[in-house]
Enzyme design. Structure first.
Site, PDB file in Angstrom:
ATOM      1  N   LYS A 178     -12.921   7.066   7.424  1.00 47.93           N
ATOM      2  CA  LYS A 178     -13.476   5.738   7.721  1.00 47.93           C
ATOM      3  C   LYS A 178     -12.393   4.683   7.508  1.00 47.93           C
ATOM      4  O   LYS A 178     -12.072   4.306   6.383  1.00 47.93           O
ATOM      5  CB  LYS A 178     -14.665   5.419   6.806  1.00 47.93           C
ATOM      6  CG  LYS A 178     -15.409   4.189   7.306  1.00 47.93           C
ATOM      7  CD  LYS A 178     -15.841   3.260   6.191  1.00 47.93           C
ATOM      8  CE  LYS A 178     -14.948   2.105   5.933  1.00 47.93           C
ATOM      9  NZ  LYS A 178     -14.728   1.114   6.984  1.00 47.93           N
ATOM     10  N   GLU A 253      -6.847   4.125  -5.324  1.00 50.57           N
ATOM     11  CA  GLU A 253      -5.580   3.384  -5.366  1.00 50.57           C
ATOM     12  C   GLU A 253      -5.940   1.930  -5.074  1.00 50.57           C
ATOM     13  O   GLU A 253      -6.464   1.620  -4.008  1.00 50.57           O
ATOM     14  CB  GLU A 253      -4.586   3.931  -4.342  1.00 50.57           C
ATOM     15  CG  GLU A 253      -4.038   5.303  -4.704  1.00 50.57           C
ATOM     16  CD  GLU A 253      -3.324   5.361  -6.042  1.00 50.57           C
ATOM     17  OE1 GLU A 253      -2.814   4.324  -6.510  1.00 50.57           O
ATOM     18  OE2 GLU A 253      -3.300   6.455  -6.641  1.00 50.57           O
ATOM     19  N   CYS A 287       0.106  -3.854  -1.386  1.00 49.41           N
ATOM     20  CA  CYS A 287      -0.356  -3.667  -2.771  1.00 49.41           C
ATOM     21  C   CYS A 287       0.822  -3.764  -3.727  1.00 49.41           C
ATOM     22  O   CYS A 287       0.650  -4.069  -4.901  1.00 49.41           O
ATOM     23  CB  CYS A 287      -1.061  -2.332  -2.917  1.00 49.41           C
ATOM     24  SG  CYS A 287      -0.059  -0.974  -2.328  1.00 49.41           S
ATOM     25  N   GLU A 388      -4.916 -10.805  -7.998  1.00 51.20           N
ATOM     26  CA  GLU A 388      -4.215 -10.435  -6.763  1.00 51.20           C
ATOM     27  C   GLU A 388      -4.574 -11.434  -5.662  1.00 51.20           C
ATOM     28  O   GLU A 388      -5.749 -11.624  -5.356  1.00 51.20           O
ATOM     29  CB  GLU A 388      -4.628  -9.029  -6.345  1.00 51.20           C
ATOM     30  CG  GLU A 388      -3.876  -8.544  -5.126  1.00 51.20           C
ATOM     31  CD  GLU A 388      -4.271  -7.138  -4.717  1.00 51.20           C
ATOM     32  OE1 GLU A 388      -5.469  -6.890  -4.528  1.00 51.20           O
ATOM     33  OE2 GLU A 388      -3.368  -6.292  -4.570  1.00 51.20           O
TER      34      GLU A 388
HETATM   35  P1  NAD Z   1     -11.444  -3.353   0.676  1.00 53.80           P
HETATM   36  O1  NAD Z   1     -11.734  -2.841  -0.691  1.00 53.80           O
HETATM   37  O2  NAD Z   1     -12.160  -4.537   1.145  1.00 53.80           O
HETATM   38  O3  NAD Z   1     -11.718  -2.215   1.757  1.00 53.80           O
HETATM   39  C1  NAD Z   1     -11.121  -0.931   1.674  1.00 53.80           C
HETATM   40  C2  NAD Z   1     -11.980   0.061   2.437  1.00 53.80           C
HETATM   41  O4  NAD Z   1     -13.233   0.219   1.750  1.00 53.80           O
HETATM   42  C3  NAD Z   1     -12.337  -0.398   3.856  1.00 53.80           C
HETATM   43  O5  NAD Z   1     -12.329   0.715   4.729  1.00 53.80           O
HETATM   44  C4  NAD Z   1     -13.749  -0.943   3.666  1.00 53.80           C
HETATM   45  O6  NAD Z   1     -14.499  -0.939   4.864  1.00 53.80           O
HETATM   46  C5  NAD Z   1     -14.305   0.035   2.659  1.00 53.80           C
HETATM   47  N1  NAD Z   1     -15.501  -0.429   1.913  1.00 53.80           N
HETATM   48  C6  NAD Z   1     -15.939  -1.694   1.721  1.00 53.80           C
HETATM   49  N2  NAD Z   1     -17.103  -1.692   1.010  1.00 53.80           N
HETATM   50  C7  NAD Z   1     -17.373  -0.398   0.724  1.00 53.80           C
HETATM   51  C8  NAD Z   1     -18.421   0.250  -0.004  1.00 53.80           C
HETATM   52  N3  NAD Z   1     -19.419  -0.418  -0.566  1.00 53.80           N
HETATM   53  N4  NAD Z   1     -18.381   1.594  -0.122  1.00 53.80           N
HETATM   54  C9  NAD Z   1     -17.357   2.309   0.419  1.00 53.80           C
HETATM   55  N5  NAD Z   1     -16.358   1.747   1.140  1.00 53.80           N
HETATM   56  C10 NAD Z   1     -16.356   0.412   1.284  1.00 53.80           C
HETATM   57  O7  NAD Z   1      -9.849  -3.560   0.725  1.00 53.80           O
HETATM   58  P2  NAD Z   1      -8.979  -4.158   1.906  1.00 53.80           P
HETATM   59  O8  NAD Z   1      -9.212  -5.644   1.935  1.00 53.80           O
HETATM   60  O9  NAD Z   1      -9.179  -3.377   3.148  1.00 53.80           O
HETATM   61  O10 NAD Z   1      -7.503  -3.845   1.396  1.00 53.80           O
HETATM   62  C11 NAD Z   1      -6.787  -4.663   0.517  1.00 53.80           C
HETATM   63  C12 NAD Z   1      -6.782  -4.084  -0.892  1.00 53.80           C
HETATM   64  O11 NAD Z   1      -6.235  -2.768  -0.879  1.00 53.80           O
HETATM   65  C13 NAD Z   1      -5.908  -4.869  -1.849  1.00 53.80           C
HETATM   66  O12 NAD Z   1      -6.566  -5.012  -3.073  1.00 53.80           O
HETATM   67  C14 NAD Z   1      -4.678  -3.976  -2.005  1.00 53.80           C
HETATM   68  O13 NAD Z   1      -3.961  -4.174  -3.195  1.00 53.80           O
HETATM   69  C15 NAD Z   1      -5.275  -2.623  -1.925  1.00 53.80           C
HETATM   70  N6  NAD Z   1      -4.263  -1.634  -1.588  1.00 53.80           N
HETATM   71  C16 NAD Z   1      -3.856  -0.734  -2.543  1.00 53.80           C
HETATM   72  C17 NAD Z   1      -2.877   0.205  -2.268  1.00 53.80           C
HETATM   73  C18 NAD Z   1      -2.447   1.235  -3.287  1.00 53.80           C
HETATM   74  O14 NAD Z   1      -1.904   2.271  -2.885  1.00 53.80           O
HETATM   75  N7  NAD Z   1      -2.641   1.008  -4.564  1.00 53.80           N
HETATM   76  C19 NAD Z   1      -2.294   0.237  -0.997  1.00 53.80           C
HETATM   77  C20 NAD Z   1      -2.716  -0.698  -0.056  1.00 53.80           C
HETATM   78  C21 NAD Z   1      -3.715  -1.621  -0.357  1.00 53.80           C
END
Ligand code: NAD
Length: 489
Positions: A178, A253, A287, A388
């Site tokens: 997803k 992550e 990130c 962040e």
């Molecule tokens: P997000 O948490 O909004 O979404 C991530 C994923 O989770 C998306 O596919 C989203 O549709 C899904 N999601 C949302 N609600 C959900 C739920 N209730 N249940 C299951 N899945 C759900 O994050 P984002 O805005 O897409 O990405 C940015 C974030 O990702 C930042 O905090 C960034 O630091 C982090 N990030 C971390 C790493 C790492 O390796 N540590 C790498 C890249 C990004």
């Protein structure tokens, strides 16, 4: 601007299928919202259920598929992706906003990831032990988990799915993928690559749609044995509860608040380049982006002046323009979030030295652009120094000593990556020993990771597991210990 009429579908059990809801969502170009890249399904629990059933059925065969055959498919996928690098890189830039150099670079990183994991099924995956009885053969082997839910963010829409999917499939699991709703096109292209490489039906299933519906249904589905998630802390923690409560294995992550320390012996021009690239490449939406620069007080003034000058010189524009250094934010929601943090910073008393506003001259008004932003006089406890922001905003924090700088660096809830700029080997080692971060750099920027070594954060940045390299085996497999005794003669 061309408006694509293409309507995309989910990929379930080896077929492209419409979502049960019949609803679609436009995929827009954040550098120019007049361009729609296509329409993608808003799936529901029903589609997730079909995908999980398909993955569960395919697991029975895929787990028994010999390693060399799995390896051959991943090798082929690497070659196909390499041949399509420009096309996929352009799609990435158009839908996520990063520059074309970064977009194609990310795809080539994806190729490296696929090649590494194509080697995994050919490497040893267990240990042999001696037993207390002479005729006992005793070994422990790594076996797959089953159906894995792969939930990914928008900021690295090729690399992150691949560094999850490649090991997931290499070790014999099947997947329900997803992707983030903001980057469905790259997810579609990745899926096409695997299909063309010969992945059997049901082994990889793609379900588009909102996280709160599709992601949630994956996390709750009783036949999903494990969930690997990269994204925000708020969603990650929620998902952890939901999935681990029913006994699933979960990998998170999450976010970062990554510091770059500038020691008093540092080459300041070099330090400014590392800070600029760490803070503003990918519009700060990594990130591992540098969001705090902690500078020793004897050099803070010079450093800050140079950083501001450099930030002002950066060319901001559409990522497809070869001269662009920094593209737009990914969405209006992200832009508002970043602007709101800038307002908070000013209210908290930090000094805004450059940027801090939208860019909307000429054609930039069609995209989500914000100027590279530098704050000085940031105090370690301020919200802009703790939370962040995920945008092109960096705060300079002054420290009286290296010890204090490290204390400030560690004084946040995150611990993903951290870097120091110094020529002094003692300072470098003090930093390496004391810093609470999963990825540590000396004289390189906070962002940047090789594809064949462990990657992940400490503290609030992960769930202790690591991705990439051989470390991925820990999450994507489980151990079976076998005692094989000779039957009585
Ligand atoms: P997000 O948490 O909004 O979404 C991530 C994923 O989770 C998306 O596919 C989203 O549709 C899904 N999601 C949302 N609600 C959900 C739920 N209730 N249940 C299951 N899945 C759900 O994050 P984002 O805005 O897409 O990405 C940015 C974030 O990702 C930042 O905090 C960034 O630091 C982090 N990030 C971390 C790493 C790492 O390796 N540590 C790498 C890249 C990004």
């Amino acid at each position: 601007m061309a408006v694509a009429e293409r309507r995309f579908r989910n990929y379930i059990a080896g077929e492209w299928v419409d979502a049960s809801s019949g609803e679609m969502r436009p995929d827009e170009n954040p550098a120019d919202v007049r361009e729609i890249l296509g329409f993608f399904p808003r799936s529901t629990e029903v589609d997730v259920d079909r995908a999980v059933e398909a993955a569960a059925e395919a697991f029975a065969t895929w787990r028994r598929t010999p390693g060399p055959q799995r390896a051959a498919i991943l090798h082929k996928a690497a070659n196909i992706l390499e041949a399509r690098a420009r096309e996929v890189g352009e799609a990435l830039t158009r839908e996520e906003g990063k520059t074309i150099g970064e977009g194609v670079g990310e795809v080539l990183r994806g190729v490296q990831i696929l090649r590494f994991f194509a080697g995994e099924p050919l490497r040893p995956f267990g240990e042999v032990f001696s037993a207390t009885t002479a005729d006992t053969f005793l070994w422990a082997e790594r076996v797959p988990l089953g159906v894995v839910g792969v939930i990914t963010p928008w900021n690295f829409p090729v690399a992150i799915p691949l560094w999850k999917l490649a090991p997931c499939l290499a070790y014999g699991n099947t997947a329900v993928f997803k992707p983030a709703e903001l980057t469905p096109l790259t997810a579609h292209l990745i899926t096409e690559v695997f299909i063309e490489a010969g992945l059997p039906p049901g082994v990889l299933n793609l379900v588009h749609g909102p996280g709160s519906v599709v992601g949630e249904a994956i996390a709750r589905h009783p036949k999903v044995t494990a969930v690997t998630f990269t994204g925000s802390n708020a969603v990650g923690r929620h998902l952890y509860q939901v999935a681990s409560e029913r006994g699933a294995k979960v990998q998170l992550e999450l976010g970062g608040k990554n510091p770059l320390l500038v020691a008093d012996d540092a080459d300041l021009n070099f330090a400014v380049e590392l800070a600029t690239s760490g803070a503003f490449r990918s519009t700060g939406q990594k990130c591992t982006a540098t969001s705090r620069v902690i500078v020793l007080e004897s050099v803070v003034r010079d450093f800050t002046e140079k950083l501001v000058e450099r930030a002002r010189s950066l060319k901001v524009g559409p990522g497809m323009d070869a001269a662009t250094y920094m593209g737009p934010l990914v969405s209006e929601e992200q832009r508002q979030r970043v602007l709101s943090y800038i307002e908070t910073g000013e209210q908290e008393g930090a000094r805004l030295l450059t940027g801090g506003h939208e860019l909307a001259e000429g054609d930039l008004r069609y995209g989500y652009f914000v100027a590279p932003t530098v704050f000085a006089d940031v105090a370690p406890g301020m919200r802009i120094a703790q939370e962040e922001i995920f945008g092109p905003v960096v705060g300079v924090i002054r420290a009286r000593s290296l010890e204090e700088a490290i204390e400030i660096a560690n004084g946040v809830g995150y611990g993903l990556s951290a870097s120091i700029v110094t020529r002094d080997i003692r300072k470098a080692f003090d930093f390496i020993r004391s810093i609470e971060a999963g990825v540590v750099h000396v004289n390189s920027e906070t962002a940047g990771a090789e594809p064949h070594v462990p990657f992940g954060g400490m503290k609030g940045s992960s769930s202790f597991s690591r991705e990439q390299g051989r470390a991925a085996m820990e999450f994507f497999t489980q151990v079976k210990t076998v005692y094989l005794d000779m039957p009585p003669a």
